[in-house]
Design an enzyme around this catalytic site. Structure first.
Site, short mmCIF file in Angstrom:
data_model
loop_
_atom_site.label_atom_id
_atom_site.label_comp_id
_atom_site.label_asym_id
_atom_site.label_seq_id
_atom_site.Cartn_x
_atom_site.Cartn_y
_atom_site.Cartn_z
N CYS A 211 0.83 -1.20 0.00
CA CYS A 211 0.00 0.00 0.00
C CYS A 211 0.87 1.26 0.00
O CYS A 211 1.77 1.40 0.85
CB CYS A 211 -0.91 0.00 1.22
SG CYS A 211 -1.96 1.46 1.37
N CYS A 214 0.13 3.34 3.48
CA CYS A 214 0.60 2.96 4.81
C CYS A 214 1.72 1.91 4.79
O CYS A 214 2.32 1.63 5.83
CB CYS A 214 -0.56 2.44 5.66
SG CYS A 214 -1.16 0.80 5.16
N CYS A 233 -6.39 -2.48 1.02
CA CYS A 233 -5.39 -2.55 2.08
C CYS A 233 -6.10 -2.93 3.38
O CYS A 233 -7.00 -2.21 3.82
CB CYS A 233 -4.67 -1.22 2.23
SG CYS A 233 -3.54 -1.18 3.65
N CYS A 236 -5.15 0.22 6.32
CA CYS A 236 -5.61 1.62 6.32
C CYS A 236 -6.91 1.83 5.56
O CYS A 236 -7.47 2.92 5.59
CB CYS A 236 -4.53 2.54 5.77
SG CYS A 236 -4.29 2.42 3.97
N ASP A 359 19.70 -1.28 -19.84
CA ASP A 359 19.63 -2.39 -18.90
C ASP A 359 18.55 -3.37 -19.39
O ASP A 359 17.36 -3.06 -19.38
CB ASP A 359 19.26 -1.85 -17.51
CG ASP A 359 19.18 -2.94 -16.45
OD1 ASP A 359 19.24 -4.13 -16.80
OD2 ASP A 359 19.04 -2.59 -15.27
#
Length: 444
Positions: A211, A214, A233, A236, A359
């Site tokens: 999340c 939080c 979540c 929260c 990369d």
């Protein structure tokens, strides 16, 4: 009329014409020249757009969504500025406006549909403030250029602050995009798909598992792909918003068909991800108050641009060209290949030029194992990093042949292939491969 502004428009148009004649894209050069001659040109031309400016951002799908939105607006009689080729950094954005300007140096446009690279938004927005922003999704892409995804999110948050009156339309199924909209001060709407459609692939790499509000681990009722799905979540209460534009009753048996409210959408496209692209355009059109009367007709007539499900017919071979430039996009392209149950040949082209990202470790995050069941008669790897790609396939026990020259690889499959060829290419290979296929198609 300012002489420097006229000079900028005329010189840029000449540069674009010469590059086109030489078989080069040339768009970014036109923009660079225009800014050099008259630095204020983008601000002034954007100010002449009468109705509104759409900015289209996101890791995957922005070129398709941007061009499709342009087609819908044009079908409704609007005059539109659009960077069709996907040149989406500052110079490419400038080029879209100067190449659309008339010889008198002025712009005749109702709308502008401008695809903007996420990291470039903070460079473009000082010149104009879009009326709308579409945010398609946020995936990990080009680590050497962007860094981790948090950097991209911070840049987008800054851009949104720079345009406080800009209305957002975000993919609510993506927790990262939804978080940006919810935490910002811009008004926003969301689109998404509330029903489970696909079987989950547990091996897929997923962003946004924690999340952003939080830090707790997110819980998902189901995934569509990557981190897109129905999430919340447990700590929260941050959760997927109820979509303003919800794709329901999805049917992928013959193309794509689904409902948005009482509006039925049908398109002869492949790939589940295209439902999101269509939903984004549908929502943008609705937010701008544009008629949807011709929406399905536009979908039927729409011709994909430069490697977005772009189909060629060369002699007796059907060739499908697709851009695949990061793990999420590659996995979706593999899914589209897998949906075709007939025998096929596959060419995978990987470059590591600056625009691609130097990369290429992201190849190890792509679920190439699935290609074992793709009914592939042959797999050829091409491009600058073809041997890296061959090694990646070897680790999942898939045989491949290396041919660095993509034109030779294509000719080989036209001569001795199945008549069904898929090309998956990353960014800098796209324009070259498109031109090769176009010339072959014209000669056939």
């Amino acid at each position: 009329m300012k002489i420097r502004r006229l000079a900028a428009v005329w010189t840029s148009k000449l540069a674009g014409y010469v590059c086109k004649k030489m078989g080069k894209q040339g768009v970014t050069w036109a923009g660079k020249i225009a800014l050099k001659i008259y630095p204020n040109i983008l601000r002034e031309l954007a100010g002449e757009v009468r109705e509104g400016i759409f900015a289209v951002c996101g890791t995957n799908g922005k070129t398709t969504a941007n061009n499709l939105l342009c087609s819908v607006l044009e079908a409704n009689g609007q005059k539109v500025v659009c960077n069709h080729t996907g040149s989406n950094m500052l110079n490419g954005v400038v080029a879209a406006f100067v190449l659309k300007a008339k010889l008198n140096g002025h712009l005749d446009a109702d709308y502008a549909c401008i695809e903007i690279d996420e990291a470039s938004t903070v460079r473009v927005f000082p010149y104009f403030k879009p009326d709308y922003m579409i945010l398609t999704n946020l995936f990990r892409d080009q680590l050497d250029r962007y860094g981790e995804i948090d950097i991209t999110m911070k840049l987008l948050a800054r851009a949104m602050e720079m345009a406080p009156r800009m209305e957002l339309l975000v993919n609510g199924d993506d927790s990262l995009s939804a978080y940006l909209a919810m935490e910002g001060k811009n008004s926003y709407k969301t689109y998404g798909i509330s029903e489970k459609v696909l079987e989950e692939d547990a091996q897929e790499i997923r962003e946004g598992r924690f999340c952003k509000r939080c830090g707790a681990k997110m819980e998902y009722d189901f995934y569509h792909y990557s981190q897109l799905g129905l999430y919340h979540c447990p700590q929260c209460g941050f959760s997927r918003p109820v979509p303003d534009y919800d794709g329901r009753n999805v049917d992928m048996a013959e193309g794509l068909a689904f409902d948005v409210g009482d509006f039925h959408i049908k398109a002869n496209y492949r790939g589940f991800y295209n439902i999101y692209n269509i939903l984004a355009v549908y929502g943008a059109v609705d937010m701008a108050g544009i008629s949807r009367e011709n929406f399905n007709e536009v979908l039927g007539d729409y011709k994909p641009q430069f490697g977005r499900n772009e189909l060629f017919q060369i002699q007796d071979t059907k060739v499908m060209l697709n851009l695949a430039k990061n793990p999420a996009g590659f996995n979706q392209n593999i899914g589209a290949v897998m949906a075709d149950k007939t025998p096929k040949d596959i060419i995978i082209l990987i470059n590591d030029n600056a625009q691609d990202g130097t990369d290429v470790s992201w190849l190890w995050d792509v679920d190439f194992d699935r290609l074992r069941d793709a009914q592939a008669a042959s797999i050829t790897v091409s491009g600058i990093r073809c041997y890296d790609m061959r090694l990646r396939l070897k680790y999942v026990e898939i045989e491949s042949r290396a041919e660095p020259d993509v034109e030779k690889a294509i000719l080989s499959k036209l001569k001795e292939g199945t008549g069904n060829l898929y090309l998956l290419v990353n960014y800098t290979g796209l324009y070259t491969t498109h031109n090769i296929l176009k010339k072959m198609e014209e000669k056939a």
